[in-house]
Design an enzyme around this catalytic site. Structure first.
Site, PDB file in Angstrom:
ATOM      1  N   ASP A 190       0.824  -1.198   0.000  1.00 56.79           N
ATOM      2  CA  ASP A 190       0.000   0.000   0.000  1.00 56.79           C
ATOM      3  C   ASP A 190       0.866   1.259   0.000  1.00 56.79           C
ATOM      4  OD1 ASP A 190      -2.286  -1.549   0.089  1.00 56.79           O
ATOM      5  OD2 ASP A 190      -2.474  -1.429   2.271  1.00 56.79           O
ATOM      6  N   TYR A 194       5.394  -9.951   7.213  1.00 60.37           N
ATOM      7  CA  TYR A 194       5.315  -8.508   7.437  1.00 60.37           C
ATOM      8  C   TYR A 194       5.648  -8.222   8.893  1.00 60.37           C
ATOM      9  CZ  TYR A 194       3.111  -7.174   3.000  1.00 60.37           C
ATOM     10  OH  TYR A 194       2.858  -6.921   1.672  1.00 60.37           O
TER      11      TYR A 194
END
Length: 247
Positions: free
Chosen positions: A51, A110
């Site tokens: 993102d 992540y």
């Protein structure tokens, strides 16, 4: 011939990985640099999408080239000279023709960085959260995430067949000045990790009930998520492939 690039980037100045018409993206910069150096139109395929404002310590992309690369170190040196300073190529290697940077990946990890104290050095690289967080309470709930679940409550709506993800591992570590949350899965959905972090912080600060994670997985009601962690603290830290692919 198909090649795999390992790179890292600071996502602050980019609207994510995926190429867009107007806004700057990491993929657009990489495509442009490759095309300039090899003097042919090259389009890369990434291991996933990040993102706006999200960073990557380890990211992979493949591309096809008509000619063979004979000196990888020389190519890496010149490509890094062309690329902006916030994108760096770490490695390039030849891969089989049936390899795919996204679909051949086994897992992705992540990590999310939270700083307890205001730190200008970490501006745009961590989430400054000054309130006390009960990390033990968060640890007690992490096992809820493990396994295959429908994570539609944690993701922005996407044109995909299903929202199932297999979470292999989820941990949280607290240090003197910061907190690191890490999660490994076969795939991730758009805004999924940031939503999970937001829920965990809600639980750890007693803003939400302790069973909120389980409720979201069962009833898939995204409206119950009151906090979504900002993008600047999120890093793609590891992508794994079958043994020998990234050598």
């Amino acid at each position: 011939m198909k090649y795999l690039i390992e790179l890292s980037f600071l996502g602050t100045n980019y609207y994510g990985w995926q190429k867009q018409l107007v806004q700057p993206t990491v993929q657009a910069e990489l495509n442009k640099s490759l095309s300039i150096f090899f003097r042919e139109n090259i389009s890369t395929v990434g291991c996933g999408r990040t993102d706006t404002g999200v960073h990557a310590i380890q990211f992979y992309a493949h591309f096809e080239l008509d000619s063979a690369i004979n000196d990888f170190k020389d190519v890496i040196y010149h490509l890094n000279a062309i690329l902006p300073p916030d994108i760096a190529i770490k490695n390039i290697n030849l891969v089989p023709e049936d390899f795919h940077a996204r679909y051949s990946a086994i897992s992705r990890t992540y990590s999310y960085l939270i700083t307890k104290n205001k730190n200008p050095i970490l501006m745009d690289r961590a989430w400054f959260f000054g309130k006390t967080i009960n990390t033990q309470l968060i640890k007690d709930n992490l096992s809820t995430l493990i396994g295959i679940h429908d994570f539609s409550a944690f993701a922005k709506k996407m044109p995909i067949n299903n929202y199932n993800c297999n979470i292999y591992d989820a941990t949280i570590m607290e240090h003197k000045d910061y907190i690191i949350f890490s999660i490994t899965a076969n795939r991730f959905l758009r805004q999924m990790v940031r939503s999970i972090v937001g829920v965990l912080i809600s639980i750890g600060t007693n803003v939400a009930e302790e069973n909120l994670l389980n409720e979201l997985l069962l009833h898939k009601d995204r409206s119950k998520i009151k906090i979504i962690a900002p993008p600047q603290g999120l890093y793609l830290t590891r992508v794994t492939y079958p043994e020998g692919t990234t050598n």
